[in-house]
Design a protein around this motif. Sequence first.
Motif, mmCIF file in Angstrom:
data_model
loop_
_atom_site.group_PDB
_atom_site.id
_atom_site.type_symbol
_atom_site.label_atom_id
_atom_site.label_comp_id
_atom_site.label_asym_id
_atom_site.label_seq_id
_atom_site.Cartn_x
_atom_site.Cartn_y
_atom_site.Cartn_z
ATOM 1 N N LYS A 97 -36.502 -43.940 9.773
ATOM 2 C CA LYS A 97 -37.140 -44.650 8.852
ATOM 3 C C LYS A 97 -38.012 -44.305 8.079
ATOM 4 O O LYS A 97 -38.129 -44.235 7.398
ATOM 5 C CB LYS A 97 -36.763 -46.215 9.472
ATOM 6 C CG LYS A 97 -37.699 -47.419 8.628
ATOM 7 C CD LYS A 97 -37.103 -47.846 8.044
ATOM 8 C CE LYS A 97 -37.665 -48.981 6.248
ATOM 9 N NZ LYS A 97 -38.539 -49.147 6.006
ATOM 10 N N SER A 98 -38.509 -43.474 9.100
ATOM 11 C CA SER A 98 -40.064 -42.688 8.588
ATOM 12 C C SER A 98 -39.834 -42.180 7.702
ATOM 13 O O SER A 98 -40.739 -41.261 6.557
ATOM 14 C CB SER A 98 -41.422 -42.861 9.888
ATOM 15 O OG SER A 98 -40.796 -41.869 10.594
ATOM 16 N N LEU A 99 -38.621 -40.447 7.964
ATOM 17 C CA LEU A 99 -38.036 -39.625 7.262
ATOM 18 C C LEU A 99 -37.632 -40.363 5.991
ATOM 19 O O LEU A 99 -38.056 -39.567 4.766
ATOM 20 C CB LEU A 99 -37.224 -38.646 8.213
ATOM 21 C CG LEU A 99 -38.007 -38.007 9.126
ATOM 22 C CD1 LEU A 99 -37.110 -37.223 10.125
ATOM 23 C CD2 LEU A 99 -38.742 -37.634 9.084
ATOM 24 N N GLU A 100 -36.933 -41.562 6.040
ATOM 25 C CA GLU A 100 -36.134 -42.244 5.054
ATOM 26 C C GLU A 100 -36.628 -42.580 3.500
ATOM 27 O O GLU A 100 -36.564 -42.095 2.358
ATOM 28 C CB GLU A 100 -34.943 -42.957 5.586
ATOM 29 C CG GLU A 100 -33.547 -42.894 6.088
ATOM 30 C CD GLU A 100 -32.689 -44.014 6.994
ATOM 31 O OE1 GLU A 100 -31.719 -43.674 7.627
ATOM 32 O OE2 GLU A 100 -33.573 -44.816 7.211
ATOM 33 N N ASP A 101 -37.896 -43.330 4.677
ATOM 34 C CA ASP A 101 -39.264 -43.537 3.257
ATOM 35 C C ASP A 101 -39.860 -42.175 2.703
ATOM 36 O O ASP A 101 -40.296 -42.623 1.147
ATOM 37 C CB ASP A 101 -40.080 -44.372 4.080
ATOM 38 C CG ASP A 101 -39.642 -45.738 5.127
ATOM 39 O OD1 ASP A 101 -38.647 -45.957 4.525
ATOM 40 O OD2 ASP A 101 -40.599 -45.990 5.624
ATOM 41 N N ARG A 102 -39.245 -41.497 2.736
ATOM 42 C CA ARG A 102 -40.170 -39.753 2.630
ATOM 43 C C ARG A 102 -38.782 -39.251 1.450
ATOM 44 O O ARG A 102 -38.972 -37.988 1.382
ATOM 45 C CB ARG A 102 -40.798 -38.848 3.279
ATOM 46 C CG ARG A 102 -42.194 -39.745 3.715
ATOM 47 C CD ARG A 102 -43.071 -39.089 4.702
ATOM 48 N NE ARG A 102 -43.974 -39.301 4.723
ATOM 49 C CZ ARG A 102 -44.785 -39.937 4.731
ATOM 50 N NH1 ARG A 102 -43.953 -40.482 5.736
ATOM 51 N NH2 ARG A 102 -46.191 -40.484 5.258
ATOM 52 N N ASN A 103 -37.655 -39.867 1.373
ATOM 53 C CA ASN A 103 -36.260 -39.258 1.350
ATOM 54 C C ASN A 103 -36.471 -37.176 1.886
ATOM 55 O O ASN A 103 -35.870 -36.793 0.977
ATOM 56 C CB ASN A 103 -36.677 -38.514 -0.244
ATOM 57 C CG ASN A 103 -36.459 -39.904 -0.642
ATOM 58 O OD1 ASN A 103 -35.496 -40.861 -0.595
ATOM 59 N ND2 ASN A 103 -37.473 -40.451 -1.953
ATOM 60 N N ILE A 104 -36.819 -37.360 3.440
ATOM 61 C CA ILE A 104 -36.585 -36.475 3.969
ATOM 62 C C ILE A 104 -35.310 -36.446 4.620
ATOM 63 O O ILE A 104 -35.201 -37.455 5.285
ATOM 64 C CB ILE A 104 -37.429 -36.155 5.090
ATOM 65 C CG1 ILE A 104 -39.452 -35.190 4.551
ATOM 66 C CG2 ILE A 104 -37.536 -34.854 5.538
ATOM 67 C CD1 ILE A 104 -40.463 -35.654 4.821
ATOM 68 N N ASP A 105 -34.665 -34.949 3.704
ATOM 69 C CA ASP A 105 -33.703 -34.840 5.027
ATOM 70 C C ASP A 105 -33.113 -33.302 5.601
ATOM 71 O O ASP A 105 -34.264 -33.237 5.863
ATOM 72 C CB ASP A 105 -32.736 -34.097 4.062
ATOM 73 C CG ASP A 105 -30.846 -34.297 4.100
ATOM 74 O OD1 ASP A 105 -30.858 -34.702 5.030
ATOM 75 O OD2 ASP A 105 -30.164 -33.529 3.239
ATOM 76 N N ILE A 106 -32.976 -33.768 7.087
ATOM 77 C CA ILE A 106 -32.622 -33.648 8.113
ATOM 78 C C ILE A 106 -31.797 -33.021 9.050
ATOM 79 O O ILE A 106 -31.299 -32.098 9.351
ATOM 80 C CB ILE A 106 -33.617 -34.228 9.288
ATOM 81 C CG1 ILE A 106 -32.489 -35.582 9.425
ATOM 82 C CG2 ILE A 106 -35.360 -34.215 9.069
ATOM 83 C CD1 ILE A 106 -32.712 -36.320 10.565
#
Length: 283
Positions: free
Chosen positions: A113-122
């Motif tokens: 969720k913390s990655l999604e909140d920053r729009n970080i695509d993994i």
Amino acid sequence: MTKDWNTNIYCLIGDPIEKSLSPKIHNYIFEANNINSVYVCFNINAKDLKSTLDSFKILGIEGFNVTIPHKIKIMSYLDEIDDEARYLGAVNTVKNVGGRFIGYNTDGLGFIKSLEDRNIDIINKDILILGAGGASHAISTKLALEGVNKIIILNRTLSKGKKLASEIHEKFDNVKLECDTLDNFYKYLDIDMIVNCTTIGMYPDIDSSPVDLSMFNNDIIVYDIVYKPIKTKLLHMAERMGMETIEGIDMLINQGLLSQKIWFNYEIDNLFKDVDELKKLLI
Ligand code: ATR
């Protein structure tokens, strides 16, 4: 809300639990939602884990969180483990359902969720994971599930890293996996993101860093799940080098809100709307 005979106790068990921010998070949510509960911390030695759970049943503890170093060991003492936690190989949240302790994991989802909140695509990215404990199990497995290209696990104890890598390989044979000791980090510089899942840099060890970032390119993302202090030595170093950084407090808040959702069967939005306000309160 005034505490009375009917107040429920929620808690965190770990060792050490010193300077944990979980009581602030959960007590704030209890107050904001008029829930007659209180959240406290218990420092529990690994040898006392089973008897602690027995006592919690006698006391009728409704729910608790589990942290370093008990997230894996606790699984053998629970009455039931939900599918996600079993899959991720670690438990950080327990709910008392009719006198039975059921284990859940909110670390994996809280991290994503913390990655999604920053729009970080993994997707298709190469990730360097430092550590192979309970948090690393949940995060590495979740990253594999999300479709990363490669996971490199570096751990002080190589055997534990190898065990985790083979567990992930059994579930996801399409994800590339490598494993080594932590001090060989300089062999793995071509990556997109570093996630520190070791306790290196955590209070009182605040002058330590798990790796020397000066050897990496500055276009990587550095995520430290350690949140005491909020900005660890690793994150300070990353900022100085112009790298994108993510603080462990983001994951802590997310996993805490998800724990509340499990305990109270509420939608997170109903429990607490302003995550930024909660973050300000903690920093
Ligand atoms: P958590 O629940 O947060 O994952 P844990 O399961 O106790 O906590 O895992 C702690 C991690 O930090 C492990 O990967 C541990 O390495 P070992 O498997 O070798 O014990 C790592 N760790 C702790 N202290 C360390 C230190 N001084 N140097 C290197 N790694 C360390």
